[in-house]
Write an enzyme that holds these catalytic residues in place. Structure first.
Site, mmCIF file in Angstrom:
data_model
loop_
_atom_site.group_PDB
_atom_site.id
_atom_site.type_symbol
_atom_site.label_atom_id
_atom_site.label_comp_id
_atom_site.label_asym_id
_atom_site.label_seq_id
_atom_site.Cartn_x
_atom_site.Cartn_y
_atom_site.Cartn_z
ATOM 1 N N ASP A 8 0.888 -1.246 0.057
ATOM 2 C CA ASP A 8 -0.171 0.020 0.154
ATOM 3 C C ASP A 8 0.851 1.281 -0.023
ATOM 4 O OD1 ASP A 8 -2.375 1.391 0.074
ATOM 5 O OD2 ASP A 8 -2.277 1.445 2.399
ATOM 6 N N HIS A 9 0.527 2.103 -0.832
ATOM 7 C CA HIS A 9 1.410 3.491 -0.882
ATOM 8 C C HIS A 9 2.699 3.298 -0.838
ATOM 9 C CE1 HIS A 9 -2.114 6.276 -0.289
ATOM 10 N NE2 HIS A 9 -2.660 5.341 0.376
ATOM 11 N N ASP A 17 2.723 5.449 -5.252
ATOM 12 C CA ASP A 17 2.291 6.602 -5.070
ATOM 13 C C ASP A 17 2.702 7.910 -5.554
ATOM 14 O OD1 ASP A 17 0.696 8.654 -4.115
ATOM 15 O OD2 ASP A 17 0.533 8.152 -1.938
ATOM 16 N N GLU A 55 -2.067 6.276 -8.491
ATOM 17 C CA GLU A 55 -2.962 7.277 -7.446
ATOM 18 C C GLU A 55 -2.924 8.506 -8.199
ATOM 19 O OE1 GLU A 55 -2.855 7.548 -3.347
ATOM 20 O OE2 GLU A 55 -3.172 9.679 -3.396
ATOM 21 N N GLY A 83 -6.897 7.898 8.148
ATOM 22 C CA GLY A 83 -6.630 8.018 9.430
ATOM 23 C C GLY A 83 -8.104 8.189 10.292
ATOM 24 N N HIS A 138 -9.610 4.749 -1.298
ATOM 25 C CA HIS A 138 -9.016 4.916 -0.222
ATOM 26 C C HIS A 138 -9.728 5.572 1.014
ATOM 27 C CE1 HIS A 138 -4.817 3.853 -1.359
ATOM 28 N NE2 HIS A 138 -5.342 3.576 -2.460
ATOM 29 N N GLY A 139 -9.118 5.601 2.233
ATOM 30 C CA GLY A 139 -9.686 6.053 3.302
ATOM 31 C C GLY A 139 -11.218 5.706 3.855
ATOM 32 N N ASN A 177 -10.268 0.197 0.501
ATOM 33 C CA ASN A 177 -9.038 0.342 1.362
ATOM 34 C C ASN A 177 -9.589 0.657 2.667
ATOM 35 O OD1 ASN A 177 -7.392 -0.306 -0.688
ATOM 36 N ND2 ASN A 177 -5.883 1.437 -0.156
HETATM 37 P P1 13P Z 1 -8.433 4.471 6.498
HETATM 38 O O1 13P Z 1 -7.414 5.224 6.993
HETATM 39 O O2 13P Z 1 -9.751 4.985 6.289
HETATM 40 O O3 13P Z 1 -8.557 3.125 7.353
HETATM 41 O O4 13P Z 1 -8.069 4.195 5.095
HETATM 42 C C1 13P Z 1 -6.818 3.127 4.895
HETATM 43 C C2 13P Z 1 -6.406 3.262 3.459
HETATM 44 O O5 13P Z 1 -6.991 4.040 2.498
HETATM 45 C C3 13P Z 1 -5.144 3.002 3.313
HETATM 46 O O6 13P Z 1 -4.567 3.161 1.785
#
Ligand code: 13P
Length: 330
Positions: free
Chosen positions: A83-84, A105, A142, A187, A220-221, A263
Site C-alpha cells: 500500500d502507498h 503513490d 494514484e 486516518g 482509499h480512506g 481500502n
Molecule cells: P483508512 O485510514 O480510512 O482506514 O484508509 C486506509 C487506506 O486507505 C490505506 O491506503
C-alpha cells in the site's frame, strides 16, 4: 498458498458485481485476523501493508512472515499488496520479496508533502508498471491526493481526481487499478459531521469509471470510524476526537458505481486496540501480553468478517479458478 494478483481478484469482483476489501496490517496477528475473517466468510481478500509501518525492525522479515501466514490458508485467494509505495525502490523491494501487487503513490512529493506534478506521477508510475508487469505483478497508481496520512504523521490536502486526467494517466502508465481521490482521507480523523455530497464526491466514481473501463477503481480512506469503538478506546485512556468516516451504505454503493477495491485500515486498528486497552485496563494482574493481543485479534476478525459481507466479497472464494500468481512454498 493461493496467492493471486490484484488484476485477477478485481476482474473477478467486477464480474461478480462486488468489492474486495484491502485491509491494512501492521502485525502478524493482524494478518491472522484478516485471513481468519476471509476463511470464516469464504472471501477472497487483499492483505496490504505499508513500508515501515509494522513494529518489526525489518520490512523483509515482516513480509516473509506474512507470506508464511498466507500459506496456512490454502482455500483463501489472497492478494499481497504494497500500500502507498513511496518510491520505485520500495515497489521493487516488495516485488522481489514476493508481493503479487504494489501501489506506487506518485501523486505526492514526499519531500514537500505537496501534490507532485502530473508528469512526474506518470513517469514514476510507468517505470514501476514496466518492472512489475515483467514479473506478473499488478500495479495500482494514484491520481489526485487523498487527505490525511497513512500513519497519522502528516496531513496532505485533498486534491480531487480529474476524470480527463484519469483517462490519460491510465493510457500512459498501464496501471491495473487507480486510487481516485473523491474526498476521503486516511486516518482516525476524517469528516467533522456525517459526510454528504459536498465532501464525499461519490459522483466522481462513475464519471471516472466511464472513462477508464479496463481499469479498476480504488476507494482509499474507507474506514467508518465506529463511535462505539472510539468510546471504548477513550474509556480506557484514549483521546480520539469525534469524527465521522465513510458510512457502510456508501461503501456498498461505491461497488455499484465502479469501485472494486476498498481500502480500510483504521477500523481494524480501532477494533484491535479497543480490546487491547480494555484487557490491559481490566486485568492488572497479567503481565503476559498474549491475553490482550488475543482479544484484539479476535475483535479485528469479527469486524472484518462483517465488512466482507457489506462489500459483497463473502461467499466468493470459490470463484477463483485462474492460475495462482506463483506456488510459493517458502
Ligand atoms: P483508512 O485510514 O480510512 O482506514 O484508509 C486506509 C487506506 O486507505 C490505506 O491506503
Amino acid at each position: 498458498m493461493t496467492l493471486i494478483t490484484l488484476r485477477n481478484a478485481l476482474d473477478e469482483a467486477r464480474k461478480g458485481g462486488y468489492g474486495v476489501g484491502a485491509f491494512n496490517v501492521t502485525d502478524v496477528l493482524q494478518v491472522e485476523a484478516v485471513l481468519d475473517a476471509a476463511a470464516r466468510t469464504s472471501s477472497p481478500v487483499i492483505v496490504q501493508t505499508i513500508v515501515g509501518a509494522s513494529a518489526f525492525a525489518s520490512d523483509e522479515l515482516f513480509w516473509d512472515l506474512i507470506l508464511r501466514a498466507i500459506s496456512h490458508y490454502p482455500d483463501v485467494p489472497v492478494v499481497l499488496h504494497l500500500d502507498h509505495g513511496p518510491d520505485e525502490e520500495s515497489c521493487r523491494r516488495a516485488i522481489d520479496a514476493g508481493f503479487s501487487s504494489v501501489m506506487i503513490d506518485g501523486s505526492l512529493d514526499r519531500q514537500t508533502h505537496q501534490p507532485a506534478s502530473f508528469e512526474e506521477n506518470v513517469a514514476v508510475t510507468a517505470r514501476v508498471v514496466e518492472y512489475a508487469h515483467a514479473r506478473g505483478v499488478s500495479v495500482e497508481g494514484e491520481l489526485g491526493t487523498i487527505g490525511g496520512s497513512e500513519d497519522g504523521s502528516k496531513h496532505a490536502e485533498i486534491v480531487l481526481a480529474d476524470p480527463e486526467q484519469a483517462a490519460e494517466f491510465v493510457r500512459r502508465t498501464g496501471v491495473d487499478a487507480l486510487a481516485v481521490a473523491i474526498g476521503t482521507s486516511h486516518g482516525a480523523y476524517k469528516f467533522s459531521s456525517p459526510p454528504d455530497g459536498s465532501v464525499l464526491h461519490m459522483d466522481l466514481i462513475s464519471e471516472i469509471a466511464g472513462r477508464v473501463p479496463g481499469t479498476h477503481l480504488v476507494m482509499h480512506g474507507s474506514s467508518s470510524l465506529p463511535g462505539d469503538l472510539r468510546a471504548v478506546i477513550n474509556t480506557y485512556g484514549g483521546t480520539l476526537p469525534e469524527s465521522w468516516g465513510v458510512p457502510e451504505d456508501e461503501k456498498a454503493r461505491s461497488t455499484k458505481l465502479g469501485v472494486t477495491k476498498i481500502n480500510q485500515g483504521m477500523d481494524s486498528h480501532m477494533a484491535f486496540m479497543a480490546e487491547v486497552r480494555r484487557s490491559l485496563a481490566t486485568d492488572g494482574l497479567t503481565a503476559d501480553p498474549a491475553p490482550a493481543l488475543r482479544a484484539g485479534r479476535r475483535a479485528m476478525t469479527d469486524l472484518i468478517a462483517e465488512r466482507m459481507e457489506v462489500f459483497g466479497q463473502a461467499g466468493h472464494a470459490g470463484d477463483y479458478v485462474a492460475e495462482p500468481f506463483h506456488a510459493v512454498a517458502r
